[in-house]
Design a protein around this motif. Structure first.
Motif, PDB file in Angstrom:
ATOM      1  N   ASN A   8      17.123  10.911   9.354  1.00 35.48           N
ATOM      2  CA  ASN A   8      16.418  12.062   8.774  1.00 35.48           C
ATOM      3  C   ASN A   8      17.314  13.286   8.742  1.00 35.48           C
ATOM      4  OD1 ASN A   8      13.441  11.134   8.582  1.00 35.48           O
ATOM      5  ND2 ASN A   8      14.128  10.441  10.606  1.00 35.48           N
ATOM      6  N   LEU A  12      13.729  18.321   8.744  1.00 38.39           N
ATOM      7  CA  LEU A  12      12.680  17.327   9.005  1.00 38.39           C
ATOM      8  C   LEU A  12      12.246  17.353  10.474  1.00 38.39           C
ATOM      9  CD1 LEU A  12      14.062  14.640   6.594  1.00 38.39           C
ATOM     10  CD2 LEU A  12      11.913  15.891   6.359  1.00 38.39           C
ATOM     11  N   ASN A  13      13.046  17.970  11.336  1.00 34.71           N
ATOM     12  CA  ASN A  13      12.621  18.187  12.725  1.00 34.71           C
ATOM     13  C   ASN A  13      11.416  19.130  12.799  1.00 34.71           C
ATOM     14  OD1 ASN A  13      14.700  20.010  11.769  1.00 34.71           O
ATOM     15  ND2 ASN A  13      14.575  21.029  13.749  1.00 34.71           N
ATOM     16  N   LEU A  15       8.798  18.960  10.792  1.00 31.13           N
ATOM     17  CA  LEU A  15       7.588  18.332  10.203  1.00 31.13           C
ATOM     18  C   LEU A  15       6.379  18.553  11.112  1.00 31.13           C
ATOM     19  CD1 LEU A  15       8.668  14.862   8.793  1.00 31.13           C
ATOM     20  CD2 LEU A  15       8.011  16.909   7.510  1.00 31.13           C
ATOM     21  N   SER A  27       4.007  15.093  12.776  1.00 27.82           N
ATOM     22  CA  SER A  27       5.323  15.519  13.255  1.00 27.82           C
ATOM     23  C   SER A  27       6.328  14.374  13.131  1.00 27.82           C
ATOM     24  CB  SER A  27       5.237  15.966  14.718  1.00 27.82           C
ATOM     25  OG  SER A  27       4.983  14.838  15.531  1.00 27.82           O
ATOM     26  N   LEU A  28       7.605  14.720  13.243  1.00 25.18           N
ATOM     27  CA  LEU A  28       8.630  13.677  13.168  1.00 25.18           C
ATOM     28  C   LEU A  28       8.520  12.732  14.365  1.00 25.18           C
ATOM     29  CD1 LEU A  28      10.931  12.794  11.288  1.00 25.18           C
ATOM     30  CD2 LEU A  28      12.518  14.013  12.796  1.00 25.18           C
ATOM     31  N   GLU A  32       8.214   8.787  14.306  1.00 24.97           N
ATOM     32  CA  GLU A  32       9.099   7.931  15.121  1.00 24.97           C
ATOM     33  C   GLU A  32       8.279   6.924  15.927  1.00 24.97           C
ATOM     34  OE1 GLU A  32      11.723  10.111  17.700  1.00 24.97           O
ATOM     35  OE2 GLU A  32      12.766   8.282  18.317  1.00 24.97           O
ATOM     36  N   GLN A  50      17.810  12.179  13.724  1.00 27.21           N
ATOM     37  CA  GLN A  50      17.660  13.344  12.827  1.00 27.21           C
ATOM     38  C   GLN A  50      18.801  14.316  13.091  1.00 27.21           C
ATOM     39  OE1 GLN A  50      16.773  16.843  13.613  1.00 27.21           O
ATOM     40  NE2 GLN A  50      16.751  17.354  11.443  1.00 27.21           N
ATOM     41  N   TYR A 132       7.512   5.647   5.507  1.00 27.99           N
ATOM     42  CA  TYR A 132       8.486   5.098   6.465  1.00 27.99           C
ATOM     43  C   TYR A 132       8.175   3.625   6.750  1.00 27.99           C
ATOM     44  CZ  TYR A 132      10.555   9.670   7.390  1.00 27.99           C
ATOM     45  OH  TYR A 132      11.222  10.862   7.253  1.00 27.99           O
TER      46      TYR A 132
END
Ligand code: DQA
Length: 145
Positions: A8, A12-13, A15, A27-28, A32, A50, A132
């Protein structure tokens, strides 16, 4: 078992808090976790990373050489600008899926350009976090078929 790197790019951290009207509330780290759950079910090892830095993303791609069977890349805004990321994917020769949470083709014109698409096996965009999981299924099928 197909070993997959999910990479990523910039912003994107953030999100979950970043423009939720565009990118949603997930959230990222939630994404995950979903990917880790998929990994446990499928038995395919998945590594999640990321970075906000173009060079660091390139280092991750190089490190995947001879280690990972597939890459899922949400390069964020670097998608639309980075010849260096495109070259990194070509250089390692690992099948790569370009991924976006939003439907970039329904957005600004500058998001319609993708250097990643030129070297990707395919593109998934517009399905939010579910993209994803779709990309994981797609890369697994691509590698194993
Ligand atoms: C994005 C789309 C890009 O245009 C944007 O710069 C991002 C996120 C997406 O996941 O929808 O940072 O890659």
């Amino acid at each position: 078992m197909t070993s997959i790197l999910i990479l990523n790019g910039p912003n994107l951290n953030l999100l979950g808090t970043r423009q939720p009207e565009v990118y949603g509330a997930t959230s990222l780290s939630d994404i995950e976790q979903n990917c880790a759950n998929w990994s446990a079910k499928s038995g395919c090892p998945v590594t999640f990373a990321q970075s906000n830095h173009e060079g660091a993303l390139i280092d991750h791609i190089h490190a995947a050489r001879n280690v990972r069977d597939g890459i899922i890349l949400n390069a964020g805004a670097y998608t639309h600008t980075s010849i260096a990321l495109m070259d990194a994917i070509s250089s390692v020769g690992i099948p790569t899926i370009e991924l976006h949470l939003s439907n970039v083709h329904a957005r600004e014109d500058y998001r319609h350009v993708s250097y990643i698409a030129k070297v990707a096996i395919g593109i998934i965009c517009g399905f939010g976090p579910q993209g994803y999981i779709m990309a994981l299924e797609a890369i697994k099928s691509h590698v194993e078929d």
